[in-house]
Write a protein that holds these residues in place. Structure first.
Motif, PDB file in Angstrom:
ATOM      1  N   SER A 152       0.822  -1.218   0.000  1.00 39.73           N
ATOM      2  CA  SER A 152       0.000   0.000   0.000  1.00 39.73           C
ATOM      3  C   SER A 152       0.855   1.266   0.000  1.00 39.73           C
ATOM      4  O   SER A 152       0.457   2.280  -0.553  1.00 39.73           O
ATOM      5  N   ILE A 153       2.031   1.194   0.581  1.00 36.84           N
ATOM      6  CA  ILE A 153       2.927   2.356   0.630  1.00 36.84           C
ATOM      7  C   ILE A 153       3.788   2.466  -0.622  1.00 36.84           C
ATOM      8  O   ILE A 153       4.044   3.557  -1.123  1.00 36.84           O
ATOM      9  N   ASN A 154       4.223   1.340  -1.170  1.00 37.70           N
ATOM     10  CA  ASN A 154       5.190   1.346  -2.276  1.00 37.70           C
ATOM     11  C   ASN A 154       4.588   1.245  -3.668  1.00 37.70           C
ATOM     12  O   ASN A 154       5.279   1.463  -4.649  1.00 37.70           O
ATOM     13  N   SER A 155       3.313   0.889  -3.774  1.00 37.00           N
ATOM     14  CA  SER A 155       2.707   0.816  -5.108  1.00 37.00           C
ATOM     15  C   SER A 155       2.484   2.229  -5.629  1.00 37.00           C
ATOM     16  O   SER A 155       2.311   3.166  -4.860  1.00 37.00           O
ATOM     17  N   HIS A 156       2.507   2.355  -6.936  1.00 40.26           N
ATOM     18  CA  HIS A 156       2.335   3.671  -7.554  1.00 40.26           C
ATOM     19  C   HIS A 156       1.681   3.496  -8.917  1.00 40.26           C
ATOM     20  O   HIS A 156       1.592   2.396  -9.444  1.00 40.26           O
ATOM     21  N   GLY A 157       1.227   4.572  -9.478  1.00 37.89           N
ATOM     22  CA  GLY A 157       0.586   4.533 -10.782  1.00 37.89           C
ATOM     23  C   GLY A 157      -0.649   5.412 -10.795  1.00 37.89           C
ATOM     24  O   GLY A 157      -1.266   5.648  -9.757  1.00 37.89           O
ATOM     25  N   VAL A 158      -1.013   5.865 -11.980  1.00 39.56           N
ATOM     26  CA  VAL A 158      -2.150   6.764 -12.120  1.00 39.56           C
ATOM     27  C   VAL A 158      -3.458   5.986 -12.205  1.00 39.56           C
ATOM     28  O   VAL A 158      -4.380   6.210 -11.441  1.00 39.56           O
ATOM     29  N   CYS A 159      -3.547   5.061 -13.120  1.00 36.26           N
ATOM     30  CA  CYS A 159      -4.763   4.243 -13.260  1.00 36.26           C
ATOM     31  C   CYS A 159      -4.597   2.966 -12.450  1.00 36.26           C
ATOM     32  O   CYS A 159      -5.069   2.871 -11.343  1.00 36.26           O
ATOM     33  N   ALA A 160      -3.917   2.002 -13.014  1.00 36.64           N
ATOM     34  CA  ALA A 160      -3.653   0.755 -12.302  1.00 36.64           C
ATOM     35  C   ALA A 160      -2.425   0.938 -11.420  1.00 36.64           C
ATOM     36  O   ALA A 160      -1.450   1.549 -11.820  1.00 36.64           O
ATOM     37  N   GLN A 161      -2.491   0.427 -10.208  1.00 33.91           N
ATOM     38  CA  GLN A 161      -1.351   0.463  -9.306  1.00 33.91           C
ATOM     39  C   GLN A 161      -0.351  -0.617  -9.718  1.00 33.91           C
ATOM     40  O   GLN A 161      -0.733  -1.661 -10.238  1.00 33.91           O
ATOM     41  N   LEU A 162       0.936  -0.360  -9.466  1.00 34.14           N
ATOM     42  CA  LEU A 162       1.962  -1.354  -9.769  1.00 34.14           C
ATOM     43  C   LEU A 162       3.101  -1.258  -8.785  1.00 34.14           C
ATOM     44  O   LEU A 162       3.269  -0.248  -8.105  1.00 34.14           O
ATOM     45  N   ILE A 163       3.845  -2.349  -8.704  1.00 37.29           N
ATOM     46  CA  ILE A 163       5.106  -2.343  -7.963  1.00 37.29           C
ATOM     47  C   ILE A 163       6.199  -2.663  -8.967  1.00 37.29           C
ATOM     48  O   ILE A 163       5.996  -3.450  -9.878  1.00 37.29           O
ATOM     49  N   SER A 164       7.325  -2.012  -8.806  1.00 37.25           N
ATOM     50  CA  SER A 164       8.409  -2.227  -9.751  1.00 37.25           C
ATOM     51  C   SER A 164       9.346  -3.318  -9.243  1.00 37.25           C
ATOM     52  O   SER A 164       9.399  -3.624  -8.053  1.00 37.25           O
ATOM     53  N   LYS A 165      10.087  -3.868 -10.155  1.00 39.49           N
ATOM     54  CA  LYS A 165      11.097  -4.871  -9.822  1.00 39.49           C
ATOM     55  C   LYS A 165      12.121  -4.259  -8.862  1.00 39.49           C
ATOM     56  O   LYS A 165      12.541  -4.905  -7.904  1.00 39.49           O
ATOM     57  N   ILE A 166      12.487  -3.008  -9.096  1.00 39.75           N
ATOM     58  CA  ILE A 166      13.478  -2.341  -8.240  1.00 39.75           C
ATOM     59  C   ILE A 166      12.952  -2.191  -6.818  1.00 39.75           C
ATOM     60  O   ILE A 166      13.672  -2.445  -5.852  1.00 39.75           O
ATOM     61  N   ASP A 167      11.665  -1.793  -6.682  1.00 39.78           N
ATOM     62  CA  ASP A 167      11.078  -1.684  -5.346  1.00 39.78           C
ATOM     63  C   ASP A 167      11.136  -3.025  -4.625  1.00 39.78           C
ATOM     64  O   ASP A 167      11.470  -3.098  -3.446  1.00 39.78           O
ATOM     65  N   LEU A 168      10.797  -4.091  -5.339  1.00 39.51           N
ATOM     66  CA  LEU A 168      10.804  -5.425  -4.748  1.00 39.51           C
ATOM     67  C   LEU A 168      12.226  -5.868  -4.398  1.00 39.51           C
ATOM     68  O   LEU A 168      12.452  -6.475  -3.346  1.00 39.51           O
ATOM     69  N   CYS A 169      13.194  -5.545  -5.247  1.00 45.96           N
ATOM     70  CA  CYS A 169      14.601  -5.877  -4.952  1.00 45.96           C
ATOM     71  C   CYS A 169      15.070  -5.186  -3.678  1.00 45.96           C
ATOM     72  O   CYS A 169      15.855  -5.743  -2.912  1.00 45.96           O
ATOM     73  N   ASN A 170      14.590  -3.974  -3.426  1.00 44.05           N
ATOM     74  CA  ASN A 170      14.991  -3.202  -2.260  1.00 44.05           C
ATOM     75  C   ASN A 170      14.213  -3.548  -1.003  1.00 44.05           C
ATOM     76  O   ASN A 170      14.550  -3.074   0.086  1.00 44.05           O
ATOM     77  N   LEU A 171      13.178  -4.353  -1.114  1.00 47.52           N
ATOM     78  CA  LEU A 171      12.364  -4.756   0.032  1.00 47.52           C
ATOM     79  C   LEU A 171      13.233  -5.473   1.051  1.00 47.52           C
ATOM     80  O   LEU A 171      13.940  -6.418   0.713  1.00 47.52           O
ATOM     81  N   LYS A 172      13.175  -5.019   2.303  1.00 48.71           N
ATOM     82  CA  LYS A 172      13.965  -5.638   3.368  1.00 48.71           C
ATOM     83  C   LYS A 172      13.117  -6.687   4.082  1.00 48.71           C
ATOM     84  O   LYS A 172      12.007  -6.423   4.503  1.00 48.71           O
ATOM     85  N   ILE A 173      13.692  -7.886   4.198  1.00 46.72           N
ATOM     86  CA  ILE A 173      13.031  -9.000   4.863  1.00 46.72           C
ATOM     87  C   ILE A 173      13.850  -9.391   6.079  1.00 46.72           C
ATOM     88  O   ILE A 173      15.079  -9.505   6.002  1.00 46.72           O
TER      89      ILE A 173
END
Length: 175
Positions: A152-173
């Motif tokens: 909910s915080i990292n998705s972005h987009g005007v019409c359809a929301q999306l998450i980028s590969k880069i955002d997912l690569c940077n996700l800390k687990i």
């Protein structure tokens, strides 16, 4: 620092300068601060690839495939090991992979685990390939409420929301 409606400080979070290079958004940065030193970026323990074909191309090809509407969140999926020869050099999911819907306001962040077989993936889906050591940990986190909050915080987009590969690569687990 975050102030409440009365102007008093209500939250205090340490954010490093390097984090502000991406976004100055307090909630984004608060969510993306690792809570301890045992966190690792998803991109450091896995490879992440996007599906190779559009939904329409896969329909026309007439073969079995996974699209954002093909599975429910948390599904464990089983497929045959048959992959048409003409698609052998394209991105496909295989046994042990985790897939996640990367686009669509209602389906973004939907996760499934490929238990067996090989399957073509539409370009609406990302394939996360990690070592056996991390598969359960990554799948558990991506199925969690914390990940839904991250989406909910990292998705972005005007019409359809999306998450980028880069955002997912940077996700800390947490490990």
């Amino acid at each position: 620092l975050l102030a409440n409606k009365e102007g008093s400080i209500s939250h205090n979070t340490t954010i490093f300068k390097r984090q502000l290079a991406d976004r100055w958004d307090y909630i984004y940065n608060k969510c993306n601060v690792a809570s301890n030193n045992k966190a690792i970026e998803l991109g450091k323990i896995s490879s992440i690839k996007r599906g190779s074909f559009t939904h329409i191309e896969l329909i026309k090809a007439g073969c079995e495939y996974v699209h954002s509407t093909s599975y429910k969140n948390g599904d464990i999926l089983k497929y045959k090991n048959l992959l048409p020869q003409k698609f052998k050099n394209k991105n496909y999911a295989k046994s042990g992979d985790i897939i996640i819907t990367r686009v669509g306001s209602r389906s973004i962040g939907k996760v499934a685990f490929i238990q067996s077989g090989k399957i073509l993936i539409s370009d609406c889906v990302l394939i996360i390939r990690t070592s056996k050591k991390y598969q359960k940990l990554v799948f558990k986190y991506l199925s969690s409420e914390d990940f839904k909050k991250w989406i909910s915080i990292n998705s972005h987009g005007v019409c359809a929301q999306l998450i980028s590969k880069i955002d997912l690569c940077n996700l800390k687990i947490q490990i």
